[in-house]
Structures are given as C-alpha cells and as structure tokens.
Scaffold this active site. Sequence first.
Site, mmCIF file in Angstrom:
data_model
loop_
_atom_site.group_PDB
_atom_site.id
_atom_site.type_symbol
_atom_site.label_atom_id
_atom_site.label_comp_id
_atom_site.label_asym_id
_atom_site.label_seq_id
_atom_site.Cartn_x
_atom_site.Cartn_y
_atom_site.Cartn_z
ATOM 1 N N ARG C 106 0.847 -1.200 0.000
ATOM 2 C CA ARG C 106 0.000 0.000 0.000
ATOM 3 C C ARG C 106 0.877 1.243 0.000
ATOM 4 O O ARG C 106 1.945 1.256 0.601
ATOM 5 C CB ARG C 106 -0.930 -0.004 1.216
ATOM 6 C CG ARG C 106 -2.059 -1.021 1.080
ATOM 7 C CD ARG C 106 -2.798 -1.241 2.393
ATOM 8 N NE ARG C 106 -3.540 -0.067 2.826
ATOM 9 C CZ ARG C 106 -4.814 0.175 2.517
ATOM 10 N NH1 ARG C 106 -5.479 -0.677 1.767
ATOM 11 N NH2 ARG C 106 -5.423 1.244 2.951
ATOM 12 N N HIS C 205 -9.407 -5.470 10.998
ATOM 13 C CA HIS C 205 -9.666 -4.064 11.322
ATOM 14 C C HIS C 205 -10.213 -3.970 12.737
ATOM 15 O O HIS C 205 -9.765 -3.163 13.547
ATOM 16 C CB HIS C 205 -10.696 -3.451 10.375
ATOM 17 C CG HIS C 205 -10.346 -3.550 8.923
ATOM 18 N ND1 HIS C 205 -11.308 -3.725 7.952
ATOM 19 C CD2 HIS C 205 -9.159 -3.505 8.279
ATOM 20 C CE1 HIS C 205 -10.721 -3.759 6.763
ATOM 21 N NE2 HIS C 205 -9.411 -3.642 6.937
#
Lengths: 461, 461, 500, 500
Positions: C106, C205
């Site tokens: 990322r 998450h």
Amino acid sequence: MTRILPQTKSAAVNPLKSSQPLGAALAFLGVSGAIPLFHGNQGCTSFALVLLVRHFKEVIPLQTTAMDEVATILGGMDHLEEAILNLKTRTNPKLIGVCTTALVETRGEDFARDLSNIKMLRARELAGTEIVLANTPDFDGAIEEGWARAVTAMIQRITLPGEQARQSKKIAILPGWNLTVADIEHLRETVESFGLKAVILPDLSGSLDGTVPDDRWVPTSYGGTTVKDIQELGTAMQCIAICEHMRRPAEVLQGLTGVPYALFQSLTGLKDTDRFVSLLSSVSGATAPARIRRRRSQLQDALLDGHFHFGGKKIAIAAEPDQLYQLATFFTGMGAEIAAAVTTTGTSKILEKVPAEQVQVGDLGDLEGLAAGADLLVTHSHGRQAAERLGIPLMRAGFPIFDRLGSQHRLTTLYRGTRDLIFDVANIFQASQHAPTPQSLDPFRNREVPDDSRPPTFSRH
Amino acid sequence: MTRILPQTKSAAVNPLKSSQPLGAALAFLGVSGAIPLFHGNQGCTSFALVLLVRHFKEVIPLQTTAMDEVATILGGMDHLEEAILNLKTRTNPKLIGVCTTALVETRGEDFARDLSNIKMLRARELAGTEIVLANTPDFDGAIEEGWARAVTAMIQRITLPGEQARQSKKIAILPGWNLTVADIEHLRETVESFGLKAVILPDLSGSLDGTVPDDRWVPTSYGGTTVKDIQELGTAMQCIAICEHMRRPAEVLQGLTGVPYALFQSLTGLKDTDRFVSLLSSVSGATAPARIRRRRSQLQDALLDGHFHFGGKKIAIAAEPDQLYQLATFFTGMGAEIAAAVTTTGTSKILEKVPAEQVQVGDLGDLEGLAAGADLLVTHSHGRQAAERLGIPLMRAGFPIFDRLGSQHRLTTLYRGTRDLIFDVANIFQASQHAPTPQSLDPFRNREVPDDSRPPTFSRH
Amino acid sequence: MSLDYENDSALHEKLIGEVLSQYPDKSAKRRKKHLSVATSGDQPGQEGKALSECDVKSNIKSIPGVMTIRGCAYAGSKGVVWGPVKDMVHISHGPVGCGHYSWSQRRNYYVGLTGIDTFVTLQFTSDFQEKDIVFGGDKKLEKVIDEIEELFPLNKGISVQSECPIGLIGDDIEAVSRKKAKEHEKTIVPVRCEGFRGVSQSLGHHIANDSIRDWVFDKTEVEFEAGPYDVNVVGDYNIGGDAWATRILLEEVGLRVVGNWSGDATLAEVERAPKAKLNLIHCYRSMNYICRHMEEKYGIPWMEYNFFGPSQIEASLREIAKHFGPEIVDKTEAVIAKYRPLVDAVIAKYQPRLEGKTVMLYVGGLRPRHVITAYEDLGMRIVGTGYEFAHNDDYQRTGHYVNKGTLIYDDVTGYELEKFIEGIRPDLVGSGIKEKYPVQKMGIPFRQMHSWDYSGPYHGYDGFAIFARDMDLAINNPVWDLYDAPWKKKVAPPMAVAAE
Amino acid sequence: MSLDYENDSALHEKLIGEVLSQYPDKSAKRRKKHLSVATSGDQPGQEGKALSECDVKSNIKSIPGVMTIRGCAYAGSKGVVWGPVKDMVHISHGPVGCGHYSWSQRRNYYVGLTGIDTFVTLQFTSDFQEKDIVFGGDKKLEKVIDEIEELFPLNKGISVQSECPIGLIGDDIEAVSRKKAKEHEKTIVPVRCEGFRGVSQSLGHHIANDSIRDWVFDKTEVEFEAGPYDVNVVGDYNIGGDAWATRILLEEVGLRVVGNWSGDATLAEVERAPKAKLNLIHCYRSMNYICRHMEEKYGIPWMEYNFFGPSQIEASLREIAKHFGPEIVDKTEAVIAKYRPLVDAVIAKYQPRLEGKTVMLYVGGLRPRHVITAYEDLGMRIVGTGYEFAHNDDYQRTGHYVNKGTLIYDDVTGYELEKFIEGIRPDLVGSGIKEKYPVQKMGIPFRQMHSWDYSGPYHGYDGFAIFARDMDLAINNPVWDLYDAPWKKKVAPPMAVAAE
C-alpha cells in the site's frame, strides 16, 4: 573456502527471502493446465497471489483451501477435499499442485494420507487430474527450496518409473527458479538448434511470458510442460539440471528411471556456456551451428568491451544461494569483486563456492550494513530503498521485481544472456560515473572507498 | 498538418546533425569486403573514424585520400588515384566507396570524370574491385542523406540493369540507417521464417555486430552484403524500403530492373509490423509462423502493461527526420505527446507526418530550449548534458551513442523491438517517478508543468 | 450531482444466472447470496433502506477452491490499520512469508527519516523457523523487541502482529508485550490478528481497533491543549497523499486536524485522539469500531464524509460545518466558492472526453460507493460495483449512491468478475492489481482504485483534477484502438486479421 | 629509476622488414623512414643525441590510402590548444562535420557553470550550407558572433577556428574578427587552422600558438600583481584532472601557478602569462612555440618537466626548485619526503602484480616518452613506443627514455601497429581509441593513454596511484584468461576447442 556466517540477529529487518510455498507455486505454474493450491488461509494465498501478479504482471491462477477458524481447530482435510473438487468441477485442470503453508504445517497433519484418502474416495470424479503435494512450510527454506520440492514431488508422483526405451534426440532439462522466461525460451531454442528436443520442467516460458491468450477465460496455467511430458521423462537420453538446488530432482529422476544427469551450477558466463554447448554437441553428435558460434563471438567481444567497466568495482549482492553464486561468479569473472554477499539460508552446498570472502545468512538490513562503499547493489526490488539511502545504484535481480517492466524478458544465461548482462551492468556503471574535482584530489585519500560522503546507515556490523 | 519551422539562428549550438560523408561511409561499411574512402584531408577522416569507433566499439576500415595543401590548391585526382591503388594493392577490397568531403567539394572538381579516368587508365590493376562515388559534401544534408546517396550510387553503379528472371523466394530490403545491427539481424530472421531469402543492402549486421573475426587482420569490412548480391538485386520478387529516405534508392532500383517496392516509413509499432508481416505472408504464400504470432502476442501484452506509464507524458525528441518520425509515432501510439521535435533538415516529406504540432529544424540548443517541462529527452549521446541541466532523463537514440554499451544490440523494430522499446521507456519513467509531498499539493498549481523548480536554460525561444 | 440514468437490469440478471450455472449446486447456492441487481437509486441519507430485492449477503465465509480477492485478519491489522503508524515498529510475528508478501503493497505516504524515526516502508519479521514452531516463539519475540530497541532507538513503540501459527502454538504475546513495555518504557501492542480469524481482512480491522482501545488509550499521560475546532480524521490512510489533500481543506474551513488515522500518523496522534471534538470517518469499514467506542466512552460524535469529487466534497464540507456553527459555515461557503472555478475548469476539460463512459468498480473499504459520484461529476456512469470484504451496513450505505439496474457483487471471484465484465464491456474498470491484467487483456481500460495506480491523491479538489486526468489517460490511450479483442477475431489465423 | 633491461633488437628489425614487404616499393620506401629500433638507452639530459642508427623521419606527409592516426591543423588548434580555454566560445567555422566529430573527444576537465560562463563542452559551429560556400561566409560569421553575444553574454571572448573551406573560398575572417571585437569590446581571435595545412595536428598547434601571440598578448591592459614565485604551467590540458594534480604539488613546494594552458584555463590567464617568472612546459610539442616567443620577447625562461611517476616527479621537482633557490629547494625535499611513504605503498601493492610486464605505447604529444618511467617505476618494461605527430626534436628527446632494442614507430598505420603488436605480443598496449578494439580483439590488454580511458588524473602522486591501479586492472582482468586468441585455435571448429 568461503566462510558462511550464520544470522546475526533474531529479527529480520527488510527480509531478503520470501517463502517456500511461493517457490512451489511458481514451479507448478510451469506445468500446462495446472493450478497451484495453497493449503492455508485465504489471506496467505491472496498475499502471495498479489506478489506474483506484481512480479509477472500476468493473471496467476493461484487457489486456496480457505482454511477458517473452525478448520484450523478441527483439521483441514474437508477444506482440502472441497477445494480440489471445486477446482476439478469448474476448471478440470491437468494438475493440482498442493503447497502447504505455515498454518496447516503448524498443526502437523498428515497431508499425504489426507490426499491419498481424497484420491481414493473421489477416484472417479478426479480422473484425468494429477494431484501433487509439496510440503512447503513458510518456516523453512525459501523460494529455491519450495521450487525444488515441487519439482521433486512432480517427478516422484507423475514420472513413470523404471528403465525405458530412450529417445536419442530427447533431453530433459530441470532449470532452477532463477532463470527468466527469456532464459527458458532461449534454452529451448539453443537445444533445438542442435537437432535435439528439450523437455523442460518447469517451463514458465509458456505460461508467464506475457502473451495474451486467444481463448479468454483460462482458469489454469496455459503453456508450460505437459503432464504427459512429465510422465515420459524417463525416455530422455540425458538430463541437464541447472543450479545446485535442482540436483535433488535430477537424482530422483535418475533413481526412478536411470536417466543420467549433468549439473550446471550456473549457465551464465563463457566457460559454463562452452561446457553446455559441448554437452549438446556430444549428445547430438552435431557441431555447434553458425548462429551459436556467432553468439559466442559476440560474447567475446562484449567481454572485451565490458571488462573495462567492471575492473575493481565492488559489488554487494543479496540473493538466494544459487542465484548468488550465478551472479557472483559473473561479476568476479569480469574483474569485479564481491564486497558483500547475503543469502537466505546457510544449508546449500553452493555457498562454499561463492567467490567472496564470506557469505552472510541474513536480510537486506545486513546487505545495507555491509554494502557501504560498494559500486553496485544487486538484489530484488525491495533493495531500492537501501540503494537510495546508500546512494548506490541498484541492479534488480531475483524475486520480486515489481517496479520495472520486462524483467522476465531479460536474458541472463548462455552466451547471449551473459552478453546482455555485461551491457546492462556496464551501462549502470557508465551512468553513475563521477568526474574528479579539484577538491576531491588528495593523494592520501583512501581510494578503496570512493565516496566518504555517503550517509551512515542504520544497521550495525 | 505539422508545421515545419526553419532554423532560428545562424549558429548551431550543440549541433544535432553530424555530416553527410559519415552517413555514406556507414552505408559502404554494410557491404562485405568494402572500404569507405573519404576524399579529403586526413583530419576529417580521422575525426569521423574516431566517432564511428566510439559508437560501434569496433575496428572501422575508413580510409583517406590525405589531401594536403598542395593537392588542395592543384587538385586532388592524383591523391584519389594513389589512394585507390594503394588500397587495391594492399587489401584488394571488393568495393571502394568514395565519399567526398567539404574540402574537395568546395573546389568543385569533377570527381565522376576523375574516377572514370582512373578506372580506365588502371583497368587491369583495379579489376575485381568496384569503385562507387557518393557526392556527400558536409555542407548539405546529414547522415540520412549520405546513407541514401551511397546506396543509390551502389545500385546505379553495381546492380545489373534490365528486367531479369525473378526468384520467387527472394526479396530485397533497403533499410534506413537508423536500424540497429540487432534490427537487421532480426529482420533477416523474420523474413527467413516465412521461407523467404532476404538480400539486405546495406547490412551492418555482418560487419559491425561485435564479433571477433577468426582471421586476424581484416583491412576491409567483413560480413555485410556481397557485391554479387548487389549485382543481382534485379532478380528479387519484391523490394522493401524502410524509411522515407530509402524511397529514392528503391525507385532507382525499380527504374533499373522493374522490381516493385513497398515503402515502410517505420517498422516500429504494432500496425506497421502487422503490415510488414502481412506483406511477407502474401509474397511467400505462407501464414505467419508460431514464433511470430507469439511475438505479436507479447507485444500486445507489453502495450497493455506499458501504456499506463506513457499516458500524458511529454517527450522531447531531436533526431534526423525518419528517426524522428519513427520515435514520435511510437510515443504518441502509447499515449504520450510530443512536446518538442527538432530535426536536422527541413526537406524530408516525412516531417509533415510527424505527430507533433511543429518540427523545428535546428540543434540541441533548440531542443534544450523547447524541452523544459518534458518528461523525457530522446536524442544521441550529446544530449546528455542538456538532460542533466534540465533534470530530465535521456533516452539515447541515433548517432553517436558513445557512452553506453550495446546500443547496436538493442532491437527497435518489429514486434519484439517495439516491445523492448516499451520496456526501456517505461523503466526510465518508473525510475524517475516522484511522490507528492504535503508541500507539493496545491490545487491551483499548473499540473501541465509537473515541476516548476527546474533551472532556467540558456536558449531562448 | 447524481446523474439520472438507469442501467440494464435484465442483462445484469441474465449475467448472474449464467455465472451461477457453472458452479456445483451447493456452491451456486452460496455464491448466489453475493450477487444482485439494484432496484432503484435511493435518495442520499436514506441509510438502511434495502439496496435491492434479494440484497447481497456479505461478510460470509469464502469457499475452498474459489479464490476471491479477500485477505485475512493480519492483512486488515498490519496492512491497513497499524502499518501506517509511522513512528512505531510493526513486527510481523511468525514465519517470513506474510511479512514479505505484504511489504509495500500500500502506498501510505509519510514524511520522516526512514529507518531513523520513521519505519513505514521497512519490514520487520521474527522469521520463525521450525524450532520456534516446536518450542514456541515468546523467547524469540523478546529478543526481537530488544534488538529493535537497540537498532532503532528512536521508535516510539512497537506492535506485534500475529501470524497464523502464533494462535496455534499457544504463545503468550500479551505477557511478552507487558514485560518488554515495562522494561523499555515504551508502548508495546500485541495484536491477535492471526489470519485464520474471520472471513476476510475485516475482522483484522476490528481487532486492530480493539487493540488501540485496550493498549493505547488512557495508557500514558497525554499533554495536549485541546481547542474548540479539533477533529480527528479517521480511516484515511494517505494513499498517494490523500490525507494531506484532505487536511488542506479542513484547515481552510477553520478546523484543526489533531490526528489522522493512520496515514502519516504518529503514536501521539492516536493517544490524544480522545481529546478531539469530532471524529470524521473516511473509511467507515475499517475504523467505525473505535469511533463508536470513542463516542460511547468519551462522548465524541462521529460522522462520515466523502471527499471524492466536487459534489461530495461540497456536501461533506457543509455537513461538517453545520456541526461547528455559523463561523465555520461561512468559511466553508467561501472555500467552496473559491474552488468553483477550478472545478469548472476540470470538468470543462475532461467531461467532453469522458461523457457517457461506463464504469465497473470492485474495491475494498468505502470506495465502491464513495467514488461513484466523482465519476458522475465527470459525466460517467457506474454500471456495476462491489466490495471485497463488506458487511451488510456497507451495502445499506451504498443504496443511495447507485442507480436502478446497477449490478452488485460481493466478494466476487476472478471468474465471476471477468464474466460480468465480458458481458457488460464497460469503458473502464476500477479495481485492484489482481484484476488489472485479466481486464486489460480483454481490451478494457483499467485503473487500480485501491492504490490509485501509483498516482494520487484523489481526495479533495487537488485530487479531483488528478482523478479526472487519470481516468482520461486510461480510457483514451491509443493502445485500445490497436487492440483486437480476441472474441472479435474471425476464425481465420490471427495474422490474417492482424495484417488487414 | 630507469630499469636495466634490453629489448630484442633482432626480432624488432625482422618485424619492420615483414611489415614493409607488404607495401608497393614507393610506399615502402616512404614508410621505412618512420620505423626504427633504438640503439642504446642514453643518459638523462643528453638531449640531441641520435636515438638509433637509421633514426626515424617524422613530421612528413601521409600517404593517400594509408590511414594513420593523425588529425589535422583544425584538430591541433580547436581540439588541443584553444578548445579548453573555458570562458571563451570557440566557433568551428565551416560545415558541421568537423565540429560535431571533434565534440567531447578530449576530457578537458574544468570548473564553471556550463552554458553560463563556461563553454568547454558546448559545441558551436557556423554550420555552412551550400550558399555559404558559394557566396562566402563572412556575413554568416558576423551573425554567428552577434548571436553568441546575445545568447551567452558572459563569454570573455571568441575564437574562430577555420575549417578547410574557409581557406578556399577567400573569406576574410581577420577583418570580421577585428570589426566585431571592436563592436562588442571583446577579444576575438581568428585562427587559420584549415585542415589541409601541414601534415598533422601539429601545424595547428603552431598556428594556435601564433594566434595567441598575435591576437591576445599585449592587446589589453592586464592588471595583475606579479610575485617572485609565479609560474605558468603550459601544455597541461587537464585531462582527467591532471592540471589540478600538478598544481597541488607546485603549490606545496611554494610556487604560485598564475596560469595553466589550457586545461581549465581562462582568457585572463593567457593574457597575464607574460608576467610570470618561469614557464613550465608539460606538452612540449604543442606549446613550445609560444614559450620560445615568451622567452625571446619577455625574457621568461622555460623548462620541461615530467610529473608521471615518482622518479620523474622527484627529478622534475628538483630541477624546478633549483631555478628558484634554497628556500624552494628545502620545501621541495620536504614534499618529496612527505610523499615517499605513499609512493612506497603504491609500489609495494602493485609491483608484484606488474613486475616484468611488457608495454607498447603509441600516443601523441609528449606521452610516448614521458610515461615510460612511470611504467618502469612499477617494474614494467617498454618494448616499443611511437608518436602520432612528432617532429625530430621529439625523437631526440625520447632517446634517454628508451632502452636498447626498443621498437620505434612514427605515424604508424593501423596495419603496421597490429603487425608489431602481433609479433611482440606485449602484456599491455597504451594507445588511442582507434587502436583499442583491434588490440583487445587480439587478446591483449589495453589502456587509452590519450584520455586515460575515462580515468585520471595520472599526473603527480595522486595520479601515480590511479595509474598503477588502472594498469593492474587492465592487465590482470580475468577476461584475458577466457580469451582464446584466434591464432592459438586448432583447425577444428571453434566449438570443439571452446567446449573442452
């Protein structure tokens, strides 16, 4: 003899190695109509898939047994079975190559028995599809080992055992993982120019060479070695294994079928290519064709034009053992010296032959620490930041290379590949040449470290 | 239509063009057993020789009539005669290619008559050696013109005139000077893969391809088109001229022998290669072999992988007209735009087709002035300092390239060469990518000029 | 501006049917729940209304042998939430693969001296060997932490990101963390994000959010002078500089961004978050948990916003301003007015080149809905969209973004997605790297909409100009004209066609 | 230190015979004068003694069709003498070829802002077209000068380097120069160095020297405070930084270098040269003319020196010091002593790798003699040497450098040189780029000794260390072991040998 230094720390900072199942998956991708199947969580598969896609810039038909929390606790055989059946139904592959991951290996199940059971119970449904298991936990080895294990497993599982009638013009080639797609294409063409037929296992040149398949939806690999070719490896006159890590598969093939093997620890450089060409001559009874002789001549010329740029240069390489050997011997053969050599695992016998004072088992952090003062870094794309911090140019080699195009189309072996490597490296050196200034002249300066102004690095050594 | 802007100043600052006799000499070097002979002072020859050596990194058998002060005043025929006789005695070449220089052309002698006289008077001594004259004063044209004139002169002088029995599998190829040695090799191999035989004039792939001759002292070119091949050009089924500057030689060949020609203004790019392959198919009656189809497929894939890096990029090119067209169409075909186009002479018809708003006839000073804000410079090695001053990467193309190895071994045409070009350029872009910083973000910044911090240049426009 | 258009429901229903017909019955039944066609475009704000008749069923298990795009909990924690916290060292704890594979996947931009006080693009792993599996890795973890402290003394803290084996071999990383935190006087956060937990990165998450709650909040004395306009930007990972583009706007309207989670973030920003006045959530999916916690425990309200494209930027800015009252409202209107000419110029330049072009999306987080309007601002049409790892609340949030007939696909397989794309043949597909090459080989323009394909930022006005340019570059590149789509080929050998 | 060795006279005589036998009689007779074998090594300082029995005859015309390495007058003026004067613009006046070909062929290093106040690596040409040949180029020259003044206002002066056509078309470049010099208040120097003048670059040196005398000296008021230890270094072109390395030494012994001709030189240095106390000539061949003029007109003595290798450096420094008296003599001895350990270290490192290796040289200027001792300092032997464009005084100066039996060749052809090299098979050849590739293809190590092959400097102590390293790198590179010299091949197809 080269000293092999063990890892200096527990952590890996900027790891050099990726992991075993990826190496095995790569090998399976070199078989036509194959699907590598990671036995593990969808996450590992997804990560490995993305990395393979970024490297090859191709569709990669990697699959997963999608182990979830329940399966992780109760055992993965059901998932393995369901995955295999789903793949069979939907895509009818010629080969499913199961690569185990750390997740399932940690549980320590008996996958071989699981697989046997599945094959037995589902014999009818699975007819026409070979299923091969490679035990490749992430916590052991790296790409080299995974690749070799997958090839060994394919030979053990698929190749027809026993002495067979030999085809006089057929040779089997077992290339190491570090050969590019272009290398494989070129290898085949070279062998064929002697009137021989090459069966290459694995053969990534069919499936990952950057073509656009005519038929749209191809859920398996396309191109590559056929399962039939693997079955009939025993009819070859001669096996040629390339790289030390392919000794084991070659030995297994010889054990099964009696086909003798010759091992080339590297196919880069004039001498090794001469030896290879000579072997082809003697197997085929033909002299080297004009095209090959011309390539040798061009390489000689490249050696002459190029050596000048290599003399006295200091090279820092981080690569898996066989690739380290391949590159290090190339560089020292041109008059450069290996200032730093870092590798993934300390067990390969080839390491003793690496032309460096010592080889450090370690990570790119080690490379960064050892490479200060070098003229060139050589490692995969993750070395780019170290190169930037050190102010030293990077030549990308190995896996992954995700920030350059065409890395699979670069030749690195035989006369032509050696020639191209010489040009590539000489041009890097020419691009990063620095002229002296009045200030830089100082007879007492230590010329062994050409640039003292480089920033310190964070690794200690 | 592209606007062609005439030179803006009397001086050339960092000239783009080298000169005509060098182009002619290059063409003669593509004939086997040839010696190009500069009719001029030893100095011009020596300079041109050094430049050719630096570019090819090969032995270049360039010779001189060594005009001195006396001969300059009294006329050069004696020197021409002595040079020819000396060359004949010592090296017995198949061809001596006389290239006139500014020195002798300024005197305005009648070289054609001189040569006729020499040949007549020395007919016996000169038997077995063709002597061809190319009028190539430095004060006219550049490499392109010199090359075309030499080829035209060879056809006019050597090729047997009149309609002849055609060999159905033979085609004649007249390549422009801007094709590399690798391009010529690849072109031949491509033609042969259709079962055709190619006579390529000139053929630098034999003589300047970086081989090491077995026989040591070779005072002429070795490899290349044979004089016999040139004599028999009229037996080809079809002539293929590559680049607009080869139209004239192709027309002359057609006029002499009736061999029809097809002109390819560029062989770079998918469409033009498709057209070329299609022509080979129709001449040979064979479909494209698998190898060619595979290369097309690899190029398609490279177009897909590469276009992303080209989109919206601004390219500044300085090159002779046909090479400018070849490169400019390549770049715009990938989605880049030509921000600056500079060329050597304004007379070529191809300039109107260059996909740029305007083409400036000029020098590298003009390029430097026009290129500010570009993402890539493309020109020969002398552009390196402009690139450095502008902080823009340089892709080397054209002549001379003296500061990189292997430039003659890079493919630039047909499917594979286009593929390689895509990779090369995309990798330059990838290597010079810049990430945004918090400071660089500003919605009102003019994104058309990505970096305003570049230093001003000294050229005005 | 939501364009008024309707997609071809019948075609889309047919495509779903065709795709499902290829599966064995059991699998088909399971996959059916993930595929759907939108019934009608709802009005903005009508959260919770059904998206379609059958609705998609999301966040359910993947099927063995049916590879989708999803990752795992480790990917959600290390790759998304924790990784960008720049002054901490994040250890990929276990064998080398996970850490190596996920390295630099990322583009979380940051400022700082990498390797000195900033560590985002470095990769740390405890590189488990067989003996660590057999005898346990706690001792090794201790050593690794000690080494990190010695090699990188300027780190502000460490997180331990568990890989699969950790959960199986019974290591007690919490105990090690507590011990070492005390010893080195540093924050050390153990995260139980083993990959086998949950069905995708989504649980990662949640676990990462919880670890912030349990191991960071209220653990140290935070010296921080709070102000009336303090906001946290939560769930902006600064891909390609997004968070920076966002901050410019928020500061222009008079707010103070005191924390950004977790793009370009410091540990201190996370620690002081509870002192802010409002949490602005960008990526609801990955960060709603901690915002709900902060709301509950510290009384900090939260709201979602969308800075993709001018319509949403304006709407979001106004929503945010409303929260702070007239002064901010006035400033906000001034800012919107200031940027209008820029927006008009961008649209004037690109709309003629993009008008009516159709787009299919398949991405993660909030993007399958949030970027829709940005495309529509340029006159483009969204014909299909789907999430990698959504929950049902994501699909509820999607309703008002999509028009009638839009094809909706959840956790789609490569096979399904390709079939849909082939059937619809949009002018552009926006998805991830795995989809990029197959889609392009179909002759269809593509942009990576996870990572902005090495471009960005796409947030804010600055980002909109870049976004518009990028979409134009992708769609209007001349290579697409060269490309004979294979299914358009005649049966003749390809050369015959190629050569014309 | 001159090594005590003797070369194989008989072999060398035989080689000369073989080479000449290939020529037609007339050519053989002319070529014979250029080839010779040294009779005995003379003692240093015995300038003027015959070098060999037959002696070489040099500086005579080249033969048509027998290409040698020589250049032309333009090369001598533009390429050697004037080109490196860095703050002037040098126009290659005539067609483009000469200027383009000669561009960046010498590595004259300099400091300065290229294109702003420094112009060495730029190339300027008036790019004659046919009309300029027909109608004359004076008008164009005026325009070119005006353009240069406008584009590069910081230039300190301009030189006009005539190419061949200028002398033929009757242009009056002197008149143009005078006119424009007045108009722009700049120094403008017309140089009549048309390529057809003379037999090599050598006459170009002379013409360039004369143009300094006639167009620079005493033309402007020079403000300069002279000192007692001022010297000019003349004929050091700063190849690879040589002049800088030289300056370090001269300053260390207490001298002040007030001018360096013409590497890294400014016009001002040339103008003030007549105020120096001594001219130190490095390249005697190219710059003796102006030094003799300065001696005659301004009473400045000159001496040659040699800074290649420690033996010559020490001898030269001592000679120079003698000129200035005891203070400088003492400092000089201190400097020599200071560098001794460095010299010893270099020799200790490289001598074992180079001892006894044989060298053939073929270069220009002073190098065929000056570098000999540097090789001998490393234990190497010179078996052959020759000049590209020497005069007889060069060969006289060579006598005391070479040992008995050394092969001497003047203005040698590629053919002759290759035959000699093939016959002798030295361990190293030092010559120019044109010789590099044929020699290497013979399997013999090579270094460019004009340009130091992209390395340098080779002058001074610093240079000696680099020189030693470079020779080692060339000779001991492993590729030479791989290289089967073609004449060693068996008659069998090459592969059979190659494959072994």
